[in-house]
Design a protein around this motif. Structure first.
Motif, mmCIF file in Angstrom:
data_model
loop_
_atom_site.group_PDB
_atom_site.id
_atom_site.type_symbol
_atom_site.label_atom_id
_atom_site.label_comp_id
_atom_site.label_asym_id
_atom_site.label_seq_id
_atom_site.Cartn_x
_atom_site.Cartn_y
_atom_site.Cartn_z
ATOM 1 N N PRO A 1 -24.511 25.745 45.572
ATOM 2 C CA PRO A 1 -23.933 24.342 44.879
ATOM 3 C C PRO A 1 -24.583 24.372 43.523
ATOM 4 N N LYS A 2 -25.074 25.344 43.052
ATOM 5 C CA LYS A 2 -25.793 25.301 41.722
ATOM 6 C C LYS A 2 -24.974 24.603 40.330
ATOM 7 N N SER A 3 -23.723 24.681 40.470
ATOM 8 C CA SER A 3 -22.679 24.380 39.536
ATOM 9 C C SER A 3 -22.347 22.978 39.485
ATOM 10 N N VAL A 4 -22.836 22.264 40.523
ATOM 11 C CA VAL A 4 -22.349 20.937 40.760
ATOM 12 C C VAL A 4 -23.460 19.758 40.487
ATOM 13 N N THR A 5 -23.015 18.600 40.246
ATOM 14 C CA THR A 5 -24.091 17.779 39.820
ATOM 15 C C THR A 5 -25.001 17.486 41.098
ATOM 16 N N ALA A 6 -26.498 17.145 40.898
ATOM 17 C CA ALA A 6 -27.427 16.937 41.958
ATOM 18 C C ALA A 6 -26.771 16.057 43.001
ATOM 19 N N ALA A 7 -26.294 14.851 42.784
ATOM 20 C CA ALA A 7 -25.678 13.913 43.766
ATOM 21 C C ALA A 7 -24.748 14.630 44.856
ATOM 22 N N ILE A 8 -23.935 15.571 44.232
ATOM 23 C CA ILE A 8 -23.201 16.209 45.447
ATOM 24 C C ILE A 8 -23.831 17.414 45.939
ATOM 25 N N GLY A 9 -24.438 18.309 44.943
ATOM 26 C CA GLY A 9 -25.039 19.628 45.481
ATOM 27 C C GLY A 9 -26.230 19.536 46.412
ATOM 28 N N VAL A 10 -27.192 18.603 46.488
ATOM 29 C CA VAL A 10 -28.317 18.552 47.184
ATOM 30 C C VAL A 10 -27.666 18.182 48.775
ATOM 31 N N PRO A 11 -26.759 17.216 49.109
ATOM 32 C CA PRO A 11 -26.322 17.027 50.369
ATOM 33 C C PRO A 11 -25.585 18.219 50.804
ATOM 34 N N ILE A 12 -24.714 18.809 49.965
ATOM 35 C CA ILE A 12 -24.032 20.253 50.524
ATOM 36 C C ILE A 12 -25.117 21.184 50.866
ATOM 37 N N SER A 13 -26.022 21.507 50.040
ATOM 38 C CA SER A 13 -27.057 22.412 50.268
ATOM 39 C C SER A 13 -27.869 22.109 51.837
ATOM 40 N N GLU A 14 -28.114 20.770 51.692
ATOM 41 C CA GLU A 14 -28.763 20.442 53.273
ATOM 42 C C GLU A 14 -27.637 20.632 54.415
ATOM 43 N N ALA B 1 -35.018 21.069 47.487
ATOM 44 C CA ALA B 1 -35.828 20.936 46.337
ATOM 45 C C ALA B 1 -35.446 22.277 45.599
ATOM 46 N N LEU B 2 -34.994 23.457 46.083
ATOM 47 C CA LEU B 2 -34.576 24.506 45.328
ATOM 48 C C LEU B 2 -33.316 24.355 44.786
ATOM 49 N N THR B 3 -32.333 23.556 45.404
ATOM 50 C CA THR B 3 -31.120 23.260 45.003
ATOM 51 C C THR B 3 -31.266 22.376 43.755
ATOM 52 N N THR B 4 -31.974 21.300 43.945
ATOM 53 C CA THR B 4 -32.195 20.454 42.764
ATOM 54 C C THR B 4 -32.937 21.325 41.447
ATOM 55 N N ALA B 5 -33.641 22.179 41.506
ATOM 56 C CA ALA B 5 -34.133 23.180 40.386
ATOM 57 C C ALA B 5 -32.946 23.706 39.869
ATOM 58 N N ALA B 6 -32.275 24.290 40.585
ATOM 59 C CA ALA B 6 -31.219 25.378 40.532
ATOM 60 C C ALA B 6 -30.022 24.459 39.558
ATOM 61 N N ILE B 7 -29.707 23.402 40.132
ATOM 62 C CA ILE B 7 -28.838 22.494 39.306
ATOM 63 C C ILE B 7 -29.458 22.117 38.085
ATOM 64 N N THR B 8 -30.518 21.649 37.839
ATOM 65 C CA THR B 8 -31.088 21.287 36.761
ATOM 66 C C THR B 8 -31.220 22.604 35.756
ATOM 67 N N ILE B 9 -31.572 23.802 35.950
ATOM 68 C CA ILE B 9 -31.745 24.712 35.376
ATOM 69 C C ILE B 9 -30.204 25.111 34.755
ATOM 70 N N THR B 10 -29.397 25.259 35.597
ATOM 71 C CA THR B 10 -27.902 25.593 35.204
ATOM 72 C C THR B 10 -27.489 24.481 33.948
ATOM 73 N N GLY B 11 -27.774 23.111 34.353
ATOM 74 C CA GLY B 11 -27.200 22.234 33.556
ATOM 75 C C GLY B 11 -27.893 22.513 32.240
ATOM 76 N N ILE B 12 -29.110 22.525 31.916
ATOM 77 C CA ILE B 12 -30.024 22.587 30.903
ATOM 78 C C ILE B 12 -29.575 23.680 30.103
ATOM 79 N N ILE B 13 -29.335 24.954 30.684
ATOM 80 C CA ILE B 13 -28.891 26.261 30.093
ATOM 81 C C ILE B 13 -27.439 25.956 29.551
ATOM 82 N N GLY B 14 -26.478 25.226 30.316
ATOM 83 C CA GLY B 14 -25.181 25.109 29.854
ATOM 84 C C GLY B 14 -25.208 24.098 28.513
ATOM 85 N N ASN B 15 -26.230 22.959 28.630
ATOM 86 C CA ASN B 15 -26.137 21.988 27.585
ATOM 87 C C ASN B 15 -26.596 23.040 26.249
#
Length: 154
Positions: free
Chosen positions: A53-66, A73-87
């Motif tokens: 779920p790296k390409s969705v927002t953390a509020a959705i991705g973390v519960p999906i991952s769990e 924690a890994l999902t949060t890091a992947a989501i954050t990195i994906t968003g920053i690179i996209g920005n």
């Protein structure tokens, strides 16, 4: 996000089918690439489920991952990195891939890099930002349904 979305809704209504098709294609490509690369590099399933779920927002991705067996924690890091690179890279990616249509740019940015890159999309244009905002919402819904369903088969 809501005000710009409201102001651009008329233009977006005319493009709903391409927006939904683009979001669906983006979600499938994102999850598929993570799946195949994880299998190629023989990563454990917990890592796979954390990155899906790296390409969705953390509020959705973390519960999906769990839910599917990932590490929050890994999902949060992947989501954050994906968003920053996209920005950072969104304007350059649009140029490289010759995306000139604002709807196509918005779908690409919102589907691949969620809300962090949507902030950049609004800088690129009102319609781009509104479509990006809508796309990230639809991508979150599609991703949650898709991964919840497919997790039992992975």
């Amino acid at each position: 996000l809501a005000i710009s979305f409201y102001e651009q809704i008329g233009k977006m209504k005319k493009q709903l089918l391409p927006i939904f098709a683009g979001v669906l294609a983006g979600v499938i490509c994102s999850a598929g690439s993570v799946y195949f690369l994880s299998k190629l590099f023989a990563l454990p399933d917990t890592i796979l489920f954390s990155l899906m779920p790296k390409s969705v927002t953390a509020a959705i991705g973390v519960p999906i991952s769990e839910e599917i067996g990932g590490i929050a924690a890994l999902t949060t890091a992947a989501i954050t990195i994906t968003g920053i690179i996209g920005n950072i890279m969104a304007p350059l990616f649009c140029k490289w891939f010759r995306l000139k249509d604002p709807v196509a740019q918005g779908v690409a940015i919102g589907t691949s890099s969620h809300v962090i890159a949507t902030a950049r999309a609004f800088e690129m244009g009102e319609l781009i930002g509104a479509v990006s905002s809508f796309s990230l919402t639809v991508a979150g819904l599609v991703t949650s349904f898709l991964l919840s369903f497919l997790a039992q088969y992975l």
